[in-house]
Structures are given as C-alpha cells and as structure tokens.
Design an enzyme around this catalytic site. Structure first.
Site, short mmCIF file in Angstrom:
data_model
loop_
_atom_site.label_atom_id
_atom_site.label_comp_id
_atom_site.label_asym_id
_atom_site.label_seq_id
_atom_site.Cartn_x
_atom_site.Cartn_y
_atom_site.Cartn_z
N LEU A 176 0.82 -1.22 0.00
CA LEU A 176 0.00 0.00 0.00
C LEU A 176 0.86 1.28 0.00
O LEU A 176 0.84 2.06 -0.95
CB LEU A 176 -0.94 -0.02 1.22
N GLU A 184 5.99 -3.90 -4.91
CA GLU A 184 6.55 -3.29 -3.69
C GLU A 184 7.45 -2.10 -4.01
O GLU A 184 8.06 -2.06 -5.08
CB GLU A 184 7.44 -4.32 -2.99
N LYS A 235 11.06 1.53 5.22
CA LYS A 235 9.96 1.25 4.30
C LYS A 235 9.56 -0.22 4.37
O LYS A 235 10.41 -1.11 4.25
CB LYS A 235 10.35 1.64 2.88
N GLY A 236 8.29 -0.45 4.55
CA GLY A 236 7.78 -1.82 4.59
C GLY A 236 7.92 -2.49 5.95
O GLY A 236 7.37 -3.55 6.19
N SER A 254 -0.22 -5.27 2.98
CA SER A 254 0.45 -4.16 3.65
C SER A 254 0.78 -4.52 5.09
O SER A 254 0.05 -5.26 5.74
CB SER A 254 -0.48 -2.93 3.66
N ALA A 255 1.88 -3.95 5.58
CA ALA A 255 2.27 -4.14 6.98
C ALA A 255 1.54 -3.16 7.89
O ALA A 255 1.66 -3.22 9.11
CB ALA A 255 3.77 -3.93 7.11
N THR A 267 1.61 7.57 0.65
CA THR A 267 1.56 7.65 2.11
C THR A 267 2.92 7.40 2.76
O THR A 267 3.08 7.67 3.95
CB THR A 267 0.55 6.64 2.68
N LYS A 307 7.57 -8.01 7.19
CA LYS A 307 8.49 -8.08 6.04
C LYS A 307 9.90 -7.79 6.55
O LYS A 307 10.04 -6.94 7.43
CB LYS A 307 8.09 -7.03 4.98
#
Ligand code: BG6
Ligand code: MG
Length: 229
Positions: free
Chosen positions: A13, A177, A48-49, A122-123, A20, A153
């Site tokens: 996401l 991703e 990130k992630g 998404s995380a 975002t 992740k």
C-alpha cells in the site's frame, strides 16, 4: 485469455498504491526530532515496509552510530510507537482519492479486465482506513489485516496469506513493492517481484519501474514471456 500462469496480483500500500510513505516518514521525523535524534530521508529507506516497533528500533540503532541513545523500556517504546502513529493518523485525515499514485487506477482496471484477482499485502494497521479514504477498497478481493500477521516483512507471511486467501499458489502471484524489505518478502514467498523505485540493498526486483506512472501490466507480461524464451 491471459498469456501467463499468473492469476493474482498483491500490492503493497504505502508507496505503491498511495503516496503515504512520505507521511510515515514525516511522522517518524517529528518523533525523532522530539527525542533529539537524526532521521533523514536516506535513513527512512531502511524503514519502508517495516513494522512500527521494528522501525523505532532501527531509528535508535542508526542514532547509536553517532551518539549515546538511552535504553528505552518496552513500555516506553510502545508509548513512542503510539505517539508516531498518532502523528501519522493526523496526516492521513487529510488523505483523499487525489493521493492515489499516478497510473494506479489504470493499472487496477487493466488487471481486472485481464481477469486477475487483487489483494493488498500491507504491513500497516492503518491500511483499511487508508484504502477507504482513497476510495480504493472496492478494487480488492482481499485485504490482509496487519494485526493478524505475526512476522513482518522481509518475512513472506503477509504475501503468503494473500495468496492463500485468493486461492492461488504463491508461484501464481505477482507482488508489487517499493521497499527492499518487501522485495525480499516477495522473493521468499516464491512470487514474481515487481519493484517501484526500490532502493536496492541486496535483492533486486525481477522487474523494475521508476515510478507507478510507468507501471504497465502489459510490460510485466511481456518481460515474463521473454524470460521464458
Ligand atoms: C508499511 C510502511 O506499509 O507499514 C511502514 O511502509 C510502516 O513505514 C508499516 O511502519 C506499519 O504501519 P503502521 O501504519 O501500522 O504503523
Ligand atoms: Mg511500501
């Protein structure tokens, strides 16, 4: 008819569907500033992630290389992570469908027309809220609930959960991703990885795009065909 054995597309996401990732960055930067710590955009690539708690540990670790960082208890860390989340939630109250990244609506439509099932891997525990604000929820057959994911992740859990929910084998799925942790997770899940402007540290995406504006399903399918020979 599809010229591929792929049936599902799993989207990250933050930074893939919507712009975002920068709100996460700004929220962490505000918290780091309050703690007298540095936090640059380059540092942010490591976050990130990555989950909320893990992100905080990374900020401490990066700062420890430059200055003394106090040892926070688990309760204090929890409170700080909640504070960051409150800042993030302030930012996302402003989100509108205008924050959907360029090219994404066209890509979703094309994928649907080509018969793919779609999921969000998404995380973020804020994913449902963000998707609603973006008015994107209706496109997806499944949205993973980050609260139910035990391993963040680069662990492949969230991608495997999405494949299972769609009823597909991991090898039948494509993951998209923008983060290194996410590309690693897709690789470990045994899926084809598509990267959007990934800051590559170790694992390169199978197929890369500079931005979502350039993301095209036909190019992904063509590259897969070429790969197959
Ligand atoms: C990921 C973001 O999608 O979600 C990370 O890339 C973020 O930056 C993670 O830390 C967890 O998000 P949240 O909203 O549950 O704090
Ligand atoms: Mg992301």
């Amino acid at each position: 008819m599809k010229i591929t054995d792929k049936k599902g597309i799993l989207f990250d996401l933050d930074g893939v569907l919507a712009d975002t990732a920068r709100y996460h960055y700004l929220a962490w930067k505000r918290l780091a500033g309050e703690l007298g710590m540095d936090f640059s955009e380059e540092d942010n690539e490591n976050l990130k992630g990555v989950g909320r708690k893990e992100s905080l540990d990374i900020i401490f670790e990066l700062n420890r290389q430059k200055r003394a960082v106090p040892c926070f208890s688990d309760e204090e860390k929890q409170r700080l992570a909640e504070k960051k989340n409150a800042y993030y939630q302030e930012f996302i109250t402003e989100i509108t469908p205008g924050d959907v990244l360029p090219g994404i609506p066209e890509f979703l439509r094309d994928a649907r027309e080509k018969g793919f099932l779609l999921a969000v891997a998404s995380a973020s525990r804020n994913a449902g809220n963000v998707l609603n604000r973006l008015e994107l929820s209706g496109w997806f057959d499944y949205v993973a609930d980050a609260r139910e994911i035990k391993r963040v992740k680069p662990d492949p859990e969230v991608f495997l959960k999405c494949a299972e929910a769609l009823g597909f084998m991991p090898s039948e799925c494509i993951g998209i991703e923008d983060s290194q942790a996410g590309i690693e997770a897709i690789y470990r899940a045994g899926m084809l990885s598509v990267g959007i402007h990934v800051h590559v540290v170790s694992r390169k995406p199978d197929i890369s795009f500079e931005s979502t504006g350039e993301l095209k399903l036909t190019r992904i399918l063509e590259e897969m065909e070429e790969e197959r020979g």
